[in-house]
Scaffold this active site. Structure first.
Site, mmCIF file in Angstrom:
data_model
loop_
_atom_site.group_PDB
_atom_site.id
_atom_site.type_symbol
_atom_site.label_atom_id
_atom_site.label_comp_id
_atom_site.label_asym_id
_atom_site.label_seq_id
_atom_site.Cartn_x
_atom_site.Cartn_y
_atom_site.Cartn_z
ATOM 1 N N GLN A 253 -3.465 28.896 4.148
ATOM 2 C CA GLN A 253 -3.818 28.740 5.780
ATOM 3 C C GLN A 253 -4.762 29.300 6.149
ATOM 4 O OE1 GLN A 253 -0.550 27.935 7.227
ATOM 5 N NE2 GLN A 253 0.092 27.196 5.372
ATOM 6 N N SER A 254 -5.656 28.997 5.891
ATOM 7 C CA SER A 254 -6.830 29.488 6.789
ATOM 8 C C SER A 254 -7.045 29.223 7.792
ATOM 9 C CB SER A 254 -7.942 29.055 5.556
ATOM 10 O OG SER A 254 -9.202 29.718 6.824
#
Ligand SMILES: *Cc1c(COP(=O)(O)O)cnc(C)c1O
Length: 333
Positions: free
Chosen positions: A75-76
């Site tokens: 989920q960068s």
């Protein structure tokens, strides 16, 4: 400090606001809390990586790159914003995603993962936790080179001495704003992750002889290695800038008490902090970084860490798209 000598692209057309959080300050009963709203930076969804990418993308373009490669967690925010910057510049972008939590990659997940898809990522390469991310990105780069393409690798979080210049620039911007606001800040609180933000702010403040203490709240590594990472980057940055007054090791303050079970794993205190800021100030923090940093700041206020200070400033580094993959944890509470 003369930052004009470094090539830079512009992704935000204004200085981000510094806001007083009246209601939160009253409820917590400590010093006045101000917030630097870097969640309102440019590119899709904003956040701190936008500032780093201004310098990193300029470097990539000056080297004739046609593709950028970067890496991050599933989920960068950094991956989302690197992709957004590549879109803006007409470059292609490939992402190497690390499953820091085993089995956490889901091709159809929401939040930042959805935005990778929406923004048109060229390819996503998923690797296991604790992989050598530089080596994995190099593999992708080698394959592209073999096809005659020109890849440019951006390290995790954009945290090298080029990307961190973005936060030296932010320190300059803040000091000018505070002067114009006639506001004397006694303490700055930042999230300390891949270290570019912490090192950039500290180097920028020190380099301008404005020794406001900076406290970093860790979200991943233990205090020892995190302090080393920040210090190492401060040294590289100071050398790049030719600074006479570089930060000393003692200037690096890191707390590792608010990580909980590990990177991206929710804590009760994070959920409380995100809810409190949403319900007092209508500001969205995020579950992985700023929520834990805010939980840390709130705890430190309660413990009297800021006693004797009047005004403190929390740097909001963005990240709200990740909230939408943690809805269960928030509803459960
Ligand atoms: C990456 C990130 C951070 C941490 O910044 P570093 O420069 O990596 O230390 C903090 N907040 C958000 C929302 C981020 O995406």
């Amino acid at each position: 400090m003369n930052l004009s000598r470094f090539p830079r692209r512009r992704y935000t057309q204004y200085a981000t606001p510094i806001e007083k959080l009246e209601r939160l300050s009253t409820i917590l009963g400590g010093p006045n809390i101000y917030m630097k709203r870097d969640d309102l930076l440019g590119l899709a969804g904003g956040g701190n990586k936008t500032r780093k990418l201004e310098f990193l993308m300029a470097d990539a373009l000056s080297k004739g790159a046609d593709t950028v490669i970067t890496c991050g967690a599933v989920q960068s925010n950094h991956c989302r914003l690197t992709l957004a910057a590549a879109v803006k510049e007409g470059l292609r972008c490939r992402l190497v995603l690390e499953q820091r939590v085993p089995g956490s990659y889901d091709r159809f997940a929401g939040g930042n993962n959805f935005l990778f898809h929406l923004l048109g990522v060229e390819a996503v390469h998923v690797v296991e936790g604790d992989s050598d991310m530089m080596a994995e990105m190099q593999k992708v780069a080698d394959a592209l080179k073999a096809e005659g393409r020109k890849p440019y690798i951006i390290p995790g979080g954009g945290s090298n001495e080029i990307g961190a210049l973005g936060y030296v620039a932010c320190a300059q911007e803040m000091l000018q704003q505070l002067f114009e606001m006639d506001l004397d800040i006694d303490h700055i609180i930042v999230t300390s992750g891949s270290a570019g933000t912490h090192a950039g702010v500290l180097t920028g403040i020190t380099g301008q002889n404005a020794p406001i203490p900076v406290t970093g709240i860790g979200i991943n590594r233990k205090k020892g290695p995190q302090t080393e990472a920040v210090y190492d980057l401060c040294c590289k940055l100071s050398a790049k800038l030719g600074l006479k007054n570089a930060p000393a090791k003692e200037d690096i303050v890191v707390f590792d008490d608010y990580i909980g079970e590990g990177y991206s794993r929710p804590t009760k205190e994070m959920i409380e902090a995100v809810k409190l800021v949403a319900r007092t100030e209508a500001i969205l923090l995020d579950p992985v970084y700023t929520g834990k940093a805010m939980a840390g700041m709130m705890d430190l206020i309660r413990k009297g860490y800021f006693d004797g200070t009047r005004n403190i400033l929390f740097l909001h580094t963005g990240g709200s798209p990740a909230l939408y993959v943690y809805t269960k944890e928030f509803f459960a509470d």
